[in-house]
Structures are given as C-alpha cells and as structure tokens.
Write an enzyme that holds these catalytic residues in place. Sequence first.
Site, PDB file in Angstrom:
ATOM      1  N   HIS A   1      -7.280  -6.211   0.305  1.00 14.60           N
ATOM      2  CA  HIS A   1      -5.798  -5.152   0.495  1.00 14.60           C
ATOM      3  C   HIS A   1      -4.671  -5.378   2.358  1.00 14.60           C
ATOM      4  CE1 HIS A   1      -4.170  -1.135  -0.213  1.00 14.60           C
ATOM      5  NE2 HIS A   1      -4.330  -1.094   1.044  1.00 14.60           N
TER       6      HIS A   1
ATOM      7  N   ASP B   1      -9.569  -6.478  -3.387  1.00 18.51           N
ATOM      8  CA  ASP B   1      -8.630  -5.445  -2.700  1.00 18.51           C
ATOM      9  C   ASP B   1      -9.995  -4.352  -2.745  1.00 18.51           C
ATOM     10  OD1 ASP B   1      -7.597  -2.890  -2.598  1.00 18.51           O
ATOM     11  OD2 ASP B   1      -5.417  -3.863  -2.768  1.00 18.51           O
TER      12      ASP B   1
ATOM     13  N   SER C   1       0.309  -0.970  -0.170  1.00 21.72           N
ATOM     14  CA  SER C   1      -0.439   0.140   0.337  1.00 21.72           C
ATOM     15  C   SER C   1       0.543   0.867  -0.372  1.00 21.72           C
ATOM     16  CB  SER C   1      -1.359   0.159   1.033  1.00 21.72           C
ATOM     17  OG  SER C   1      -1.372   1.069   1.318  1.00 21.72           O
TER      18      SER C   1
END
Length: 357
Positions: free
Chosen positions: A169, A135, A48
């Site tokens: 995610h 995600d 991320s």
Amino acid sequence: MKKSILVALLCGVVLSGCSGQDEPPQVDESGLPRLNIDPFRVTVSGLSSGAYMAQQFHFAHSERVRGAALLAGGPYDCAQGSLATALTQCMGNGTNPPDSEQLLALIRQRADQRTIQPLANLRQDQVWLFRGQRDQTVGDAIFNRAQDVYQQFVEPANIEQITRAETGHLWPTLTSGGDCAGSESPYLGNCNYDAAGELLAALYGYLHEPGSGERALVTFNQHMAGGRFADSLADEGYLYVPEECAQGQACSLHISFHGCNQHSAAVGDRFARESGLNRWADSNRLVILYPQVRPSTTEPMNPQGCWDWWGYTGADYATLDGLQIEAVLKMINRMAGVNVNTDVDMNADTETGTPED
C-alpha cells in the site's frame, strides 16, 4: 523590424497579453505564480485517501478534469459520509464491499441535483487504476468497485487497471522509498516501477523522455490561496514548475493528492520530490500541484492527515461544495489568472475568454 518590437506586437495584439519568456512569472500574495495553464484541462492522481480525493475532485469538477489516476483507492464516496462505513466497507480485505448500484444511484442523484457536474463530461476521460497485490489496506473487491463505477460513465477502452505483484500500500517508484512490498512511511516504494511515468502516459498519451526533476519546489501559503475553504489544509503546499512553464510557455496542470500519513508534517516534501512526477513534468510541460492536509487531533478529528473521504469537513465533502475541493479549485484559478471569486478569466477579452473544451 526589430525582434523586440515584433514580440511586443505579437503579445499585445495577437496573443492578448502574453509575457516575455525571459520574465519570471507574477506571484500573488499566497506565493502561487501566474502560469500559462488551461484550468479546464486538468488531470489528477492520488494514493489511498488521495485516490479518493482525486476521484471526488474528478466527479465534482468533470468539466475541468480530463483524467484521473488512482492508486490503492476504492469507488467514489465509498464511505457515504460515515467513518464506520469507511472502516468496515472501504478498507481491509473487502469482505463487505460497498454496493455498486447504491453508489451509482447516489452519483446520478447528485448529478441531477447539480451538486456534481454533468456525468456526460466523463465519457472521453482517461482513467488509470493501480493496486499492489500485497496491499492489506484496500482489498481487491474494494479496488474493483472503482472500476465498476467508472465503467458506467467513462468509455471502457479509456480505463486501464493495473495490479502488480510484490507491491504494498504505497506509491511505487523506480528507486525511492523503502520495501516495495511494505507499507511504511513515506509510503514510497523502491519497486523498479515508475508509477508516475505510467499514469502520466495513460492520462496524456505520448510522453517525451523524462528530465532531471530537480528544480526547487515552490512553497506557497495554502490558507491564503484557498481562503476560508482551506482550514483543514496545512499552512504550506508545494508546486513544481518546469523552466519552460516558468518562462510563460503553455503548460498542463496535474494535481497529485498524498495519502494518509504522507502529508508534509509527517514526511516533509519527500512525496513531492520523490514520486517521480517531476521528472516527467520537466520534459512534458507539466506543472505539478501537491496540496497538503494538516493532521489534527481536535476538530476536525484527522490524526493521520488524510484527505476527507468520509466527511470530517462536512456533509458536502465529495461535491462541488466540499471545502477541500473548493480550496484546490481556488489554487487552480489563481495560477491560471481566473478571478477567485467569480471564476472569470481576468486575462480574457470577450472573444477569447471562454476556455476551450
């Protein structure tokens, strides 16, 4: 000739200053050990915001970095210095993804201005891109832009793109963390998938079977290690040093950048212990650096403890002059025995001091 005398001659004459393998590494005032690593053959990874940071470090210091693995990230400097752009074009379902041509023009301009290193350095690097289909934070269109950008500078055959079903995610692991399809603290997923092994294999090629990865983490003072550049970092960072590396064997350095809300104030050392990277480090002479960001609700405003991928530390955040990039570079130099002020190898003589390309 006695063995001890032979070793001394080899270290003093042939190897120019190597230390005995039974001696512990020297440790500087920050707590970082002096290790036998090549600061010009580094690899990076991140999740991320950490994926954005890994990519920023890759482009800024392409002379040093030989490969990058990005999990749930978008293209280089997607936000272009704007939090609004970060939230609208670089996150979510990607209905208004960043324009690839605009980003490519920005990258080339920075290379021309020498605020990032020459783009030709990237050509033979290895790149591994990962996204889970569950995600909801980084959509397909944004994720694909990262590949679009890298393909302009890296040999296409050196880029591997992975999309995995039933994965959210997070950083996928074999057994650690929570629901693989979710996105909850500590952002490690019990996915029966070894992202650490997959990405390291992509970056380094052949790997030996993993070890235990259970050696104690080295904790060091990031503010002392990174100097004035480290104000936005946490007090402490983590380092994993396999036994052979601690004994002076030549080892490689991999840097892994955590995601938002995955910093030590939120999850302790879980990411550093449970990502799976340390298991492979043990058997493949890899030192793993886990730098840490501190969350802040004042200046700079960074309540989730993200790496700077939109400019909260200043306009130069994605370049050679980025404060966090500079801080991590100082950490590398300290471990490699490079003067932190001049970037000159403190152990080198005039004939062997230039790092091998």
